[in-house]
Structure formats: structure tokens, C-alpha cells
Design a protein around this motif. Sequence first.
Motif, PDB file in Angstrom:
ATOM      1  N   ALA A 109       0.826  -1.204   0.000  1.00  0.00           N
ATOM      2  CA  ALA A 109       0.000   0.000   0.000  1.00  0.00           C
ATOM      3  C   ALA A 109       0.866   1.262   0.000  1.00  0.00           C
ATOM      4  O   ALA A 109       0.590   2.229  -0.718  1.00  0.00           O
ATOM      5  CB  ALA A 109      -0.921  -0.015   1.216  1.00  0.00           C
ATOM      6  N   LEU A 132      -3.255  -4.242  -8.699  1.00  0.00           N
ATOM      7  CA  LEU A 132      -2.999  -4.689  -7.334  1.00  0.00           C
ATOM      8  C   LEU A 132      -2.413  -6.093  -7.280  1.00  0.00           C
ATOM      9  O   LEU A 132      -1.418  -6.330  -6.579  1.00  0.00           O
ATOM     10  CB  LEU A 132      -4.295  -4.632  -6.516  1.00  0.00           C
ATOM     11  N   GLU A 148      -8.602  -2.968  -2.890  1.00  0.00           N
ATOM     12  CA  GLU A 148      -7.827  -1.772  -2.540  1.00  0.00           C
ATOM     13  C   GLU A 148      -8.749  -0.574  -2.420  1.00  0.00           C
ATOM     14  O   GLU A 148      -9.642  -0.371  -3.242  1.00  0.00           O
ATOM     15  CB  GLU A 148      -6.779  -1.515  -3.622  1.00  0.00           C
ATOM     16  N   ASP A 204      -4.650  -1.847   1.277  1.00  0.00           N
ATOM     17  CA  ASP A 204      -4.727  -3.103   0.533  1.00  0.00           C
ATOM     18  C   ASP A 204      -5.287  -4.196   1.436  1.00  0.00           C
ATOM     19  O   ASP A 204      -4.890  -4.307   2.609  1.00  0.00           O
ATOM     20  CB  ASP A 204      -3.352  -3.503   0.008  1.00  0.00           C
TER      21      ASP A 204
END
Length: 213
Positions: A109, A132, A148, A204
Motif C-alpha cells: 500500500a 494490485l 484496494e 490493501d
Amino acid sequence: MRLALLFLVALQLLAQAPALAPTPAPAKATAFERAVVQEMSELRVRPKAYARHLREMRTWFEGTLWKRPDRVPLRTEEGVAALDEAIAFLETVTPVGPLRFNEGLAQAARLHAQDIGPRGSLEHVGADGSRLSARLNRLGTWQGTVAENIGTLEVDPRQVVIQLLVDDGVPDRGHRHNLFNPELHVAGAGCAPHRDYRVVTVIDYADGFVLGR
């Protein structure tokens, strides 16, 4: 003889070469980043109790202008209607399990926050086109569902979560859905300066994540 001389010269050059600095270890999550995950966990476990935080904010609206104490007024898209809708949601939603903090997800993140912040982006796609799942693959192994959320402006963990929960101006309330997705069990938050919105916080989530390849 010539080969021996060349070998000696090579050894001398290696001895004179500066030692390569070791790659610094990724920074551990800050207290703020950990607190964001804890705040989300409390929301998931006790949504009705959390609704009181939102009720306290109702009187701060003047139309679509949100006038929080000691803060610059913020122009929202939906005004108090989005807040009331979030309160109603919290009163009826089934609680889900807590979120466990995950250092690997926090690293992922933070790296994404550091990528999008200087560019003024709020996208889930990195500058290199990575999404992601690809970014998580670089750091470790993920299981099940991943998701996310991205928030801006807020430097208080509760306000980060409330922003995502209310989800003003987001028709499908996608950030809220991630907050209450029962298939997500671990999370990590990463924060960085943002070119246009002062600060950006990326969160995340995954069913599971193991750091290291």
C-alpha cells in the motif's frame, strides 16, 4: 605470466572498488497506518456502535458544505444525504469478522501511495501499468480475494475510515463494500504526500498474504 599479472590487477581493482551499500529494509508501518487498520476492524465488528460517530457530524452540514470544527470547509457532492445513508447502512448491516494488520500489505500500500502521490493520481493502476494483484506478487503470495481502497486529505485514522464508509459521490459505494467484505481478513495501510490532496492513504486487503517470494 601475462595471465597472472592480469589476475593481480583485477584483484587490486576489486580491493579499491567501493563496497556496495546494502539495500535498506522497507520501513515498518507507522502508528497511523496501523491505526487505520484497527479503526476499520472496529467498524466491521461493531457497526451500530460506529454509527454514533457519523451522527455527531450531521450538524456540520450546510447544504453540500461540510464545516467540521477547526477544519477548512469541504464541498461534498451529496451533502448530508450520503451521511444519513451510511448511518442507515450501519444500523442494518451484519457485523463481519475483524481485520488483522499485515505488514506485507502495508508495504504494498505504501509503495503505491508513493507512486501515485507525486503524480497527483488516485488510480489503482501504477505508473508502470501494474494492478494490485501484480504489485502483491512482487512482494509475496496472496490468497483468495484482494481489494484496494484509496482515500485523501485525512490525517486522522477515524476520518480516513469515515470518508471511505460514507463514500460521497461514489454511486456503487465500492469503498464501503470493501470495508465490509467478509472475504477479506487482513489489511495494510500506506500513507504518502499527495501533489493535489496533501496526503493519500492506500489500503490493501486480502483473504491472506504472506510476505516474501
